[in-house]
Design a protein around this motif. Structure first.
Motif, PDB file in Angstrom:
ATOM      1  N   THR A  64      10.060  13.593  72.063  1.00 54.34           N
ATOM      2  CA  THR A  64       9.049  14.647  72.130  1.00 54.34           C
ATOM      3  C   THR A  64       9.763  15.986  72.328  1.00 54.34           C
ATOM      4  OG1 THR A  64       8.720  14.681  74.537  1.00 54.34           O
ATOM      5  CG2 THR A  64       7.512  12.996  73.274  1.00 54.34           C
ATOM      6  N   PHE A  65       8.980  17.055  72.480  1.00 54.09           N
ATOM      7  CA  PHE A  65       9.594  18.378  72.589  1.00 54.09           C
ATOM      8  C   PHE A  65      10.409  18.557  73.873  1.00 54.09           C
ATOM      9  CE2 PHE A  65       5.900  19.257  75.184  1.00 54.09           C
ATOM     10  CZ  PHE A  65       6.313  20.241  76.070  1.00 54.09           C
ATOM     11  N   GLU A  76      -3.364  18.477  66.765  1.00 51.53           N
ATOM     12  CA  GLU A  76      -2.765  18.301  65.437  1.00 51.53           C
ATOM     13  C   GLU A  76      -2.218  16.882  65.309  1.00 51.53           C
ATOM     14  OE1 GLU A  76      -0.733  22.480  63.990  1.00 51.53           O
ATOM     15  OE2 GLU A  76       0.413  21.187  65.332  1.00 51.53           O
ATOM     16  N   ASN A 133       2.685  11.784  64.477  1.00 51.22           N
ATOM     17  CA  ASN A 133       2.965  12.610  65.651  1.00 51.22           C
ATOM     18  C   ASN A 133       1.718  13.404  66.020  1.00 51.22           C
ATOM     19  OD1 ASN A 133       5.736  11.887  65.634  1.00 51.22           O
ATOM     20  ND2 ASN A 133       6.161  13.470  64.110  1.00 51.22           N
ATOM     21  N   ASN A 187       0.297  16.779  68.419  1.00 53.12           N
ATOM     22  CA  ASN A 187       0.596  17.981  69.201  1.00 53.12           C
ATOM     23  C   ASN A 187      -0.639  18.381  69.990  1.00 53.12           C
ATOM     24  OD1 ASN A 187       1.373  20.543  70.162  1.00 53.12           O
ATOM     25  ND2 ASN A 187       0.734  21.529  68.247  1.00 53.12           N
ATOM     26  N   SER A 225       0.282  20.484  72.916  1.00 56.73           N
ATOM     27  CA  SER A 225       0.929  21.405  73.854  1.00 56.73           C
ATOM     28  C   SER A 225       1.179  22.795  73.297  1.00 56.73           C
ATOM     29  CB  SER A 225       2.253  20.808  74.327  1.00 56.73           C
ATOM     30  OG  SER A 225       3.067  20.443  73.216  1.00 56.73           O
ATOM     31  N   HIS A 226       1.393  22.914  71.993  1.00 58.95           N
ATOM     32  CA  HIS A 226       1.710  24.195  71.362  1.00 58.95           C
ATOM     33  C   HIS A 226       0.615  24.519  70.348  1.00 58.95           C
ATOM     34  CE1 HIS A 226       5.496  22.633  72.908  1.00 58.95           C
ATOM     35  NE2 HIS A 226       6.094  23.801  72.707  1.00 58.95           N
ATOM     36  N   VAL A 264       3.597  18.642  62.676  1.00 57.62           N
ATOM     37  CA  VAL A 264       3.028  19.306  63.846  1.00 57.62           C
ATOM     38  C   VAL A 264       3.952  20.414  64.335  1.00 57.62           C
ATOM     39  CG1 VAL A 264       1.682  17.308  64.591  1.00 57.62           C
ATOM     40  CG2 VAL A 264       4.042  17.580  65.410  1.00 57.62           C
ATOM     41  N   ALA A 285       4.796  21.046  67.355  1.00 64.03           N
ATOM     42  CA  ALA A 285       5.686  20.459  68.352  1.00 64.03           C
ATOM     43  C   ALA A 285       5.234  19.027  68.589  1.00 64.03           C
ATOM     44  CB  ALA A 285       5.660  21.257  69.656  1.00 64.03           C
ATOM     45  N   VAL A 286       6.164  18.177  68.912  1.00 57.63           N
ATOM     46  CA  VAL A 286       5.843  16.757  69.107  1.00 57.63           C
ATOM     47  C   VAL A 286       5.533  16.506  70.578  1.00 57.63           C
ATOM     48  CG1 VAL A 286       6.663  14.378  68.912  1.00 57.63           C
ATOM     49  CG2 VAL A 286       7.313  16.073  67.181  1.00 57.63           C
ATOM     50  N   THR A 287       4.243  16.303  70.895  1.00 59.51           N
ATOM     51  CA  THR A 287       3.865  15.900  72.242  1.00 59.51           C
ATOM     52  C   THR A 287       3.714  14.384  72.311  1.00 59.51           C
ATOM     53  OG1 THR A 287       2.373  17.827  71.995  1.00 59.51           O
ATOM     54  CG2 THR A 287       2.516  16.826  74.153  1.00 59.51           C
TER      55      THR A 287
END
Length: 509
Positions: free
Chosen positions: A133-134, A370, A376, A378, A380-381, A437, A439-441
């Motif tokens: 993840t991020f 997303e 994946n 997202n 968080s971003h 995405v 970012a990858v959460t």
């Protein structure tokens, strides 16, 4: 040892520049030592001190306006923030976005557990939670903006398996809140809605050679607090601020239902099923529940599943939890999410995340901002802003089954729902099913490797993550796959033999 009784203003005056402060608070004012926070802000605005603080918090706290974390959201007051969730302070989010502070984010559970590990003198937290993840150093390493250059996490290998080592914190000051304190300094949270990581934050500060300062409603005599009702032993507590006007939450006063001593017939603003698309999503997602399952609910559309359970009066069929440490009860909504009326059990978030990290969850219902072609997710971003993962990563990487819930698209979408059908009158201008995405959460690749069952539930379609990719498995009655689904996605999912969603979802919406 004599306990120091002091004022919020004296606490603020005692804080040194560049101190590291750990806070154990939650949204809605839960466990927020508000008098101390306000005094710190007032001193800074008057004198310019303290300055260049590092602020550590697992859960988000505030009201999206001037309270909570926003008391610290002044350029110069904080230099660095390490937070699990940022959404309750728009002011702090702006400082991060504008590169006015060093902004980092780690999973809320990781921060909570890392405070305990730091206070225990261990070499940080070693876990697989966060891999791919991020927060993984192969990606952003938890860094949120350009100013954030510090290494907070390392990727290591043990017995041939990858792990993350989150580096320990050195905490100068823990600011905590309790209900009562006795003459020996023992702190009880007995009338608060949550425990959070209060003890872990205090442990991290005390064993780092720092200080622990507690704000409480009142002080009582020794012996007035039962030993089993003490959350933080007095040996850890350096000073006490007595604030008789403090309340459980921003709503004021103390409601006994939050700590399980209220009238069971009390009407609360608990989670509802939702209307329109959210209602459809909640009803469809709830079909994934199984008798006896240990369940977690996230914030947003996924929380409607708790509303379905409440509406059907089937609470006794499942063991419901949220990461703030609540088991059972009627889950609260909006700013009080994370608490419950008439809870069965309240434990610390540290203990709750131990339970989650170890695989205690059968199924989790979570939001979805997303989703991409790899599965994946997202959360968080979002756009130009940063929200943070909260407990999302801790939960999604360790639950056996995941049901991501969210509308198919957003911003301007117009739907006609009724009579067992759904019609898209106007699609939303923002797509949620994207090629990649932001970012990858949540890592689809890791979930597949771990054998997790993963569903993506929207109002017009249901998808499942398979070893071959994201597959369309259900379509709403009235929906044309090409016109209403594929045209609104940046990638083409696998399509084998999708079935119709239950028409009853579209009668009750």
């Amino acid at each position: 040892m004599r306990l120091l009784i002091t004022s919020a203003e004296e606490v603020a005056a005692s804080i040194q520049d560049e101190a590291t402060i750990a806070v154990a608070s939650n949204g809605g004012g839960m466990l927020e030592p508000n008098a101390i926070f306000a005094a710190i802000e007032a001193r800074f605005l008057k004198t310019g001190h303290p300055r260049n603080l590092t602020l550590i918090h697992a859960m988000g706290f505030g009201d999206r306006d001037g309270r909570g974390a926003s008391h610290f959201a002044h350029e110069g007051l904080v230099r660095r923030v390490i937070g699990g969730h940022w959404t309750w302070s728009h002011k702090m989010q702006r400082l991060a976005r504008d590169n006015k502070i060093e902004a980092y984010s780690l999973p809320a559970g990781v921060i909570s557990l890392l405070l305990r590990e730091s206070g225990s003198g261990r070499p940080g937290l070693i876990t697989q939670t966060g891999l791919d993840t991020f927060v993984d150093p192969t990606q952003q390493g938890g860094r949120v903006n350009a100013l954030a250059t510090q290494t907070l996490v390392e990727r290591i290998e043990l017995d041939g398996q990858p792990f993350l080592r989150y580096l320990p914190f050195n905490v100068d000051l823990a600011l905590i809140k309790g209900t009562l304190c006795d003459a020996a300094g023992n702190i009880s949270l007995g009338e608060e809605p949550v425990d959070l990581d209060t003890k872990a934050a205090a442990l991290a500060a005390y064993n780092s050679g720092g200080r622990v300062i507690a704000q409480v409603r009142e002080q009582v005599a020794n012996g007035a607090i039962r030993p089993r009702d003490v959350t933080v032993p007095g040996v850890m507590v350096n000073a006490l601020v007595i604030h008789p006007e403090q309340s459980q939450t921003y709503r004021g006063g103390y409601d006994a239902a939050f700590f399980g001593k209220g009238d069971a017939t009390t009407v609360a603003d608990t989670l509802g099923v939702g209307e329109g698309a959210k209602g459809v999503i909640a009803l469809r997602a709830a079909d994934e529940l199984t008798e006896g399952a240990v369940v977690n609910f996230g914030f947003g559309a996924s929380a409607g599943v708790a509303g379905v359970i409440a509406a059907r009066h089937t609470q006794d069929r499942y063991w419901t939890t949220v990461e703030q440490g609540i088991h059972g009860g009627r889950m609260m909504t909006d700013e009080l999410f994370g608490s419950a009326h008439d809870p069965k059990v309240i434990v610390s978030t540290t203990e709750q995340f131990d339970f989650y990290h170890g695989g205690g969850l059968d199924i989790a219902f979570l939001g979805m901002a997303e989703c991409d072609r790899f599965g994946n997710v997202n959360v968080s971003h979002i756009g130009n802003g940063f929200i943070g993962p909260g407990g999302f990563i801790d939960i999604t990487q360790n639950a056996r089954k995941l049901v991501f819930c969210g509308t198919f698209d957003t911003k301007g979408s117009q739907l006609d729902i009724g009579e067992g059908r759904l019609a898209v009158k106007q699609p939303g201008s923002v797509r949620k099913f994207v090629s990649e995405v932001a970012a990858v959460t949540f890592s689809g690749r890791r979930a597949t490797a771990m054998g997790q069952v993963v569903l993506f539930v929207t109002e017009r379609a249901v998808f499942q993550l398979t070893s071959d990719g994201v597959e369309l498995i259900e379509v709403a009655p009235g929906i044309d796959i090409e016109r209403d689904i594929l045209s609104g996605m940046d990638f083409r999912p696998l399509i084998r033999s999708p079935r119709l969603m239950n028409a009853e979802y579209f009668n009750a919406a």
